[in-house]
Design an enzyme around this catalytic site. Sequence first.
Site, PDB file in Angstrom:
ATOM      1  N   ASP A 114     -10.661   8.411  -4.645  1.00  0.00           N
ATOM      2  CA  ASP A 114      -9.813   8.236  -3.934  1.00  0.00           C
ATOM      3  C   ASP A 114      -9.799   6.588  -3.217  1.00  0.00           C
ATOM      4  O   ASP A 114     -10.949   6.088  -3.171  1.00  0.00           O
ATOM      5  CB  ASP A 114     -10.030   9.127  -2.512  1.00  0.00           C
ATOM      6  CG  ASP A 114      -9.166   9.044  -1.528  1.00  0.00           C
ATOM      7  OD1 ASP A 114      -7.932   9.539  -1.631  1.00  0.00           O
ATOM      8  OD2 ASP A 114      -9.369   8.391  -0.328  1.00  0.00           O
ATOM      9  N   GLU A 127      -7.478   6.282  -7.962  1.00  0.00           N
ATOM     10  CA  GLU A 127      -6.270   5.950  -7.398  1.00  0.00           C
ATOM     11  C   GLU A 127      -6.227   4.664  -6.844  1.00  0.00           C
ATOM     12  O   GLU A 127      -6.916   4.138  -5.818  1.00  0.00           O
ATOM     13  CB  GLU A 127      -6.190   6.904  -6.122  1.00  0.00           C
ATOM     14  CG  GLU A 127      -5.132   6.775  -5.048  1.00  0.00           C
ATOM     15  CD  GLU A 127      -5.113   7.330  -3.518  1.00  0.00           C
ATOM     16  OE1 GLU A 127      -4.241   7.839  -3.141  1.00  0.00           O
ATOM     17  OE2 GLU A 127      -6.258   7.191  -3.173  1.00  0.00           O
TER      18      GLU A 127
END
Length: 537
Positions: free
Chosen positions: A205, A259
């Site tokens: 993330d 990401e």
Amino acid sequence: MTPRTKDWWRHAAIYQVYPRSFADGNGDGIGDLAGVRSRLGYLQHLGIEAIWFSPWYLTPMADAGYDVTDFRQIDPRFGTLAEAEKLIAEAHEHGIRVIVDVVPNHVSNEHAWFTAALDAAPGSPERDLFWFRDGRGTGGELPPNEWQSIFGGSAWTRVPDGQWYLHLFAPEQPDLNWRNPLVRAEYEDILRFWFDRGVDGIRVDSAAMCSKDPGLPDYDHTVFPSPHPYVDLQENHDIYRGWRAVADSYVEPRALIGEVWLADPDRFARYLRADELHSAFNFDFLGCSWDATALRKVIDQTLAAHAGVGAPSTWVLSNHDVTRHVTRYGRPDTSTAAGIRQYNPVVDEDLGRRRARAAALLTMALPGAVYIYQGEELGLPEVEDIPADRRDDPIYHRTNGEDPGRDGCRVPLPWSGTTEPYGFSPEGAASPWLPQPAAWARVTAAAQDTDPRSMLTLYRQALARRAAEPALGDGPMRWLDSAPDVLTFTRGENFTCVVNLSGTPVRLPEHAQVLISSRPLSRGVLPTDTSVWLRTA
């Protein structure tokens, strides 16, 4: 058992499960691991090769589970660690690999490290795990700098002894100090914890935001500075080289998927060098408008950037943070340039669904891996009329409602039946944690299951064909000449994809067989907003 293809992440069809909204097994209105286990057959039938799970860890749920208290425990809302281990094993039995989310930028303010830091003195080793600083002003009453939270408001919160701590997201998500070797050691151990339990990959993330300029300099918030004080710092690459060493230490190396939100394709590609991440999400494609010129430019730039580092491209249309593409493609502005989320814009849902069907075939035909966000295969639109008192996203609350937040793409899935909860929960269960629209009876998985014209049928057929076609997945592609606003390209020796984004029907190129089309064809003509896969010899 799961087929052991060493480089599966280069070509796989990967399905994102947002656990809270996928399926509720115990009837509390919240999706859980029992619900996912009950639907593994559905995912196998769909043609999924791997599942990416959004966070399932222990959390106060201040930001939908991205505020983690303990990466080694499953949140009781979702189940137990034993259930997670069983889910991993059962997924493998269905031929499906498992990817879990890891959040390196921050933890929950209820994490043991942060509660210890609050109890410790300024300048202590406990506080050095985070970004604690004295404030500005005569009494330290002003934040250390002018940085703003991505969720709105200041990126700093003051604690009782007068210091401030940094949180680039919500105040409940204090940022970690990755210059501290204890942070690096802890996260590498977290990777081993899950790899040892059979997890096949990690989705990282906010991968480009871990490191910060220790001087914490201010910057002009109206432009993106270069260098940026907390985006894409060189230290990030050292972090992921350490992670790659962990992933490669297993007999079957594990995959790392980032990401990485970066506009510069060359800077983006640096994260995909041979000793760092294996792949990363393609946000340029996700946000691209439904326009032939724009799409071709993004596809070309994507393939060129990835080719330079030998990494596979990824293709994604929706996820848990952005407006569902059925809705976006039905708006006058089909890109995300005008903002990822909007209030009650004009939407032609039928148009959006036609384009979404065409986009599905386009993405599945492109070189690399394809990601499918849960409900995408049902053609779900964004839910834009959630009552204020039911909204959960901190973005909505921290902006005082100016930004509607991400709840609209996170509404629990409709599986069957004609009224809420549409099979999401068992009969007699609590109401779903977010309300489902009254019109969703027609888009349930059961309603679409045997309909040859449904979105679900299209996805099943396309994924099956994609898996059977040697030319699809990873590998080269070649553009062909075509009419204006029409994309035509070949994969291998006898596979062609044609996408008509023009305002008029166009003649199909010479072909031996129509493999699949997003809308019915007539007399060798491809309608507007339609894709087709052809066998050309």
